[in-house]
Design an enzyme around this catalytic site. Sequence first.
Site, mmCIF file in Angstrom:
data_model
loop_
_atom_site.group_PDB
_atom_site.id
_atom_site.type_symbol
_atom_site.label_atom_id
_atom_site.label_comp_id
_atom_site.label_asym_id
_atom_site.label_seq_id
_atom_site.Cartn_x
_atom_site.Cartn_y
_atom_site.Cartn_z
ATOM 1 N N GLU A 191 0.685 -1.213 -0.006
ATOM 2 C CA GLU A 191 0.057 0.065 -0.089
ATOM 3 C C GLU A 191 0.810 1.198 0.076
ATOM 4 O O GLU A 191 0.678 2.185 -0.610
ATOM 5 C CB GLU A 191 -0.977 -0.107 1.168
ATOM 6 C CG GLU A 191 -1.871 1.320 1.514
ATOM 7 C CD GLU A 191 -2.822 1.025 2.554
ATOM 8 O OE1 GLU A 191 -3.096 2.031 3.218
ATOM 9 O OE2 GLU A 191 -3.063 -0.107 2.956
ATOM 10 N N ASP A 192 1.940 1.244 0.804
ATOM 11 C CA ASP A 192 2.857 2.401 0.969
ATOM 12 C C ASP A 192 4.206 2.557 0.504
ATOM 13 O O ASP A 192 4.940 3.372 0.645
ATOM 14 C CB ASP A 192 2.757 2.831 2.533
ATOM 15 C CG ASP A 192 1.448 3.111 3.079
ATOM 16 O OD1 ASP A 192 0.540 3.654 2.161
ATOM 17 O OD2 ASP A 192 1.497 2.640 4.354
#
Length: 735
Positions: free
Chosen positions: A98-99
Amino acid sequence: MRSLRRLSHAALLGQGPRRDGLPDAMEHVAKVHRAHHPDADLAALRRAYVLAESSHRGQMRKSGDPYITHPLAVTLLLAQLGAETTTLTASLLHDTVEDTDVTLDQVREEFGEEVSYLVDGVTKLEKVDYGAAAEPETFRKMLVATGNDVRVMSIKLADRLHNMRTLGVMRPEKQVRIAKVTRDVLIPLAERLGVQALKTELEDLVFAILHPEEHALARELIAEHAKEPDPLTGMATSVRRVLREAGIIAQVLIRPRHTVSVHRLRQKRGDLGPCDFGRLLIMVEEDADCYAVLGEVHTCFTPIVAEFKDFIAAPKFNLYQSLHTAIADEEGRVAEVLVRTRQMHRVAEAGVIALGDPHGVPSGGDGSDTEPGPGWLSRLLKWQSHATDTETFWTELRDELAQDREITVYCASPGAAPAPSGGALPLPAGATCVDAAYARYGEAAHRCIGARVNGRLTALSTVLRDGDALQLFLEPAASAPSGPSPEWLDHARTPAARIAIRHWLAAHPVAAEAEPKQELTSVGAPGSGGGHTRQAGDGGSRAVAPFSTAAPASPPDPADPGGRNSMGTGDSAGPSPDNGRATETASVVAEDPHAVVRLARCCTPVPPDSVTGFAVRGGAVTVHRESCQTVTRMASTGRRPVPVSWRQGAVGCRVTLRAEALGRPHLLADLTEIIAAQGAAVVAADVEPPREQRVLHTYTLQLPDAAGLPDLMRAMRRVPGVYDVTRASRPLPAR
């Protein structure tokens, strides 16, 4: 259990390598993990930490801590709860896709399909693609993934707990938004998965944000209580002595109430006493020891009977097991007591994480099994697929999770008697027969026309209770179903039912706006010359089909309550023309061969019924079944019965039948079709207005052969919605 918060802070210490190959930062995770899993291979954890630390390097949290502190803290939370190595590996990597620049394919290639699935399950959907729908659709994605592997939600719960601990750095309005979602969705999910250690702390953190004044008051009460000696300490000592003398090996602890628990107890009881800030927790090794403990404490102390609950014999739907009781000592101090085994305690704290089967979720049944998606989760997964728009899904999800208790009913197939040994159907508390129909049959429940609960016919709006035996009645699949009415929405408690009903009503706006109506004429058998009836829809106004309209020439004789001049039911074996009126000659004979004999309307006897007669005005003889109430009344007044018998060779008869049914469109048409198929002609029909969805049909029928009556009645009972067919027997007027 040591504080999860302290353990999470401990995970932030040290980054250098250790002699066993693990970085110093993983020391606490490894120690806690091996306490639960001594033979665990930590190689995957080491590789996961290295990838997570390198990919998040340079990223900082709003608190100012390096980002790697977050996945480390989440992993330590799960390790403390006893999660296995695969879950911990995925939790270290849960934010990488996600990051960071790490892809899901890289995770799959390095760590395998299971870890990849878990990481994907908790990865948020992009706001750039979904906009405002990103958060609810992310939850939908996680719930679907949880249906296949419950570890997805375990990681999400630990992730949310650590984020809630550090929420103070966020703007107040964002804190409130996150706290509300946590309250409405995550806390109920933690409860359903049985992860009380996460749930209780989440509750306290949410309570502090959304109700700061009540939270401060509860904390103040706890602090004031801590200044004084705790009377539970002395009671715990007394319990230990009693159990020791009884030879029961047990650990007796004082379990303090958390902040929300104190607040709730204060709302329930008002001012709190010195023993209300905690409970005694007694842990033993075997199930039988729990009951041995219960017997000793109830013998040596005064039990508060109303407080006793056995959640061992009947576990909660999230698999929680304990004995709950309360006892008073010699000074009148009352303490609540929890008794459980150590394994029960592990499950009570860690829920599905402690079960050993990483794919299992609570079944809501007897507590002995875990299955991939029964009970609340399977219901949720079914209805969410039909909630195509995000707003409906989000609203219904929160409503579903607001139900904090489950029941089990035993639902038989249509037409079969319900049996407690099978057909178990888990439902949320407060569910109705409408909810049960959609939970059991899906969209086929549109055809539901009634229900029987514990052997009694009942309205579809009836709220079900735990253990009820339920039988549902459906219209035939071959017929066009009339469908649910808008009122069903008032009775539906589950999202599955509400969504299905709304879809049907939207697709059938005309049916939803108007009551279905039908017109029937000439309902006798073809060529029979049967009577006429008119119906404005089953369940509409009363419709009477007249056959004879002549008025009585004199007051009625009690022995002749259904004489030849009565409306709607001729009394003979067959009509014959007489001055333009229907007259009859009965197929019975009396002592006097010249007497006019007719059949009584009140009991409509047919061969081979046992019959008796009474002389009435004008010298006629009215024939009754011997079981008729009129016979009893006439005999009690001294009226002499007249011997009668069936005429030899008489086969045809006229009879009045009462069909009790659950009101639905097309019922009259279906019944008269069956009657005609049996070769009977409808002389008259009477449909009463419905009462609580039940309707009474009365038919006067001409049968070519009395021997066919049992088959006719059985055929009528098989019509969907009909639950009884009886020979008509009119109640007598009061004296």
